[in-house]
Design an enzyme around this catalytic site. Structure first.
Site, PDB file in Angstrom:
ATOM      1  CG  ASP A 110      -1.952   1.111   1.166  1.00 21.93           C
ATOM      2  OD1 ASP A 110      -1.792   2.036   0.342  1.00 21.93           O
ATOM      3  OD2 ASP A 110      -2.925   1.053   1.938  1.00 21.93           O
TER       4      ASP A 110
ATOM      5  CG  HIS B  55      -0.535   5.797   4.593  1.00 28.04           C
ATOM      6  ND1 HIS B  55      -1.472   6.094   5.557  1.00 28.04           N
ATOM      7  CD2 HIS B  55      -1.228   5.235   3.560  1.00 28.04           C
ATOM      8  CE1 HIS B  55      -2.673   5.714   5.137  1.00 28.04           C
ATOM      9  NE2 HIS B  55      -2.553   5.198   3.943  1.00 28.04           N
TER      10      HIS B  55
ATOM     11  CB  ILE C 142      -2.613   9.166   9.021  1.00 35.36           C
ATOM     12  CG1 ILE C 142      -3.129   8.833   7.605  1.00 35.36           C
ATOM     13  CG2 ILE C 142      -2.959  10.603   9.414  1.00 35.36           C
ATOM     14  CD1 ILE C 142      -4.637   8.927   7.449  1.00 35.36           C
TER      15      ILE C 142
ATOM     16  N   GLY D 198      -4.910   2.615   7.766  1.00 35.09           N
ATOM     17  CA  GLY D 198      -6.025   2.041   8.523  1.00 35.09           C
ATOM     18  C   GLY D 198      -5.939   0.529   8.587  1.00 35.09           C
TER      19      GLY D 198
END
Length: 287
Positions: free
Chosen positions: A190, A195, A210, A213
């Protein structure tokens, strides 16, 4: 119209091939943070990070599907801004007895649902992943939230459900993450710059990059396996979550669990340092 459910529903993507081995399984575990703050020689660490007796964390089942999702923007009835996309929900069911350490697979994907959430559209993509010989291994449902693309008058979707009972959790497990956790997790496939790239994160509306998830998703699954199932990955059947808020790399994720029955566990996750709920309306089923 950016989202047209009548055109999008049922649209199928090109099948996507993938393969993995022990190195990929170990990298995924390290990306989740297995071993952070723990004795590296602990069997609970080694079962996920050492090829001798290696076990696959079941939430690895989200990883081989990434390439199948790449054509979402080209699907009929879907004209959305990739910068405005967030991961809203996730469901994973392990249909095999247990995930193999090595496999070659094909994933078939289709748009299963399109819902009008007012401020955005929730697009649900179902993926089914099988080995080259035809044995189904797992099923995913990715809920993609496209900010700003709601208001088209469609159904709002089923209620969230999976609310925790009004009592203290039966068990809470703390999972620390490292400040560079997203740098490692992204190597499993990913590569969204949200990120890792501070400027991209700001353009997307965040102060800083961040944590994925699905990294938190994996740690919630791992907390149930290690906390309630004594590390027996074969007993993990499914997990369904809603992503409520992002985790900043370096924070501690606390997974609270309520056993409803021998096969159902209500879960939620929160950041210890800020007491912010990051995963809610979540359930794990076990064998």
């Amino acid at each position: 119209m950016p989202v047209d459910p009548s055109a999008a529903l049922g649209a199928e993507f090109e099948p996507a091939k993938a393969s993995w081995g022990a190195k990929d399984v170990i990298l995924y575990a390290l990306g989740l943070g297995v071993g952070v703050g723990a004795d590296p020689n602990d069997p609970a660490v080694l079962r996920y990070t050492y090829e001798n007796g290696l076990k696959v964390i079941p939430t690895f089942g989200v990883i081989p599907t990434f390439s199948a999702l790449g054509n979402l923007g080209a699907a009929p009835g879907i004209d959305i801004n990739p910068m405005m996309i967030l991961h809203g929900e996730q469901y994973l069911e392990i249909t095999a007895d247990e995930l193999p350490v090595e496999a070659s697979t094909v994933t078939n994907a289709k748009i299963k649902g399109v819902y009008d959430k007012g401020k955005g559209a929730l697009i649900v993509i179902e993926t089914r992943t099988s080995t080259d010989s035809g044995e189904e291994l797992f099923v995913n449902e990715f809920g993609v939230f496209a900010r700003g693309d709601g208001g088209f008058g469609g159904e709002s979707g089923p209620p969230a459900g999976n609310e925790p009972p009004d009592r203290d959790p039966d068990l809470s497990v703390e999972t620390p993450t490292m400040p560079n956790q997203a740098h490692i997790y992204r190597l499993s496939g990913d590569y969204n710059p949200l990120h890792i790239d501070p400027e991209f994160a700001k353009m997307a509306g965040f102060d800083r990059p961040i944590l994925h998830g699905l990294c938190t998703f994996g740690n919630v699954g791992r907390a149930v396996i290690d906390g309630l199932l004594e590390g027996d990955t074969s007993r993990f059947r499914s997990i369904k979550v809603r992503f409520a808020a992002p985790v900043t790399p370096g924070e501690t994720v606390v997974t609270d669990m309520w056993k409803e029955s021998d096969s159902d566990v209500i879960v939620r996750a929160r950041v210890k340092e800020r007491e912010v709920e990051v995963i809610k309306n979540a359930r794990v089923t076990i064998r």
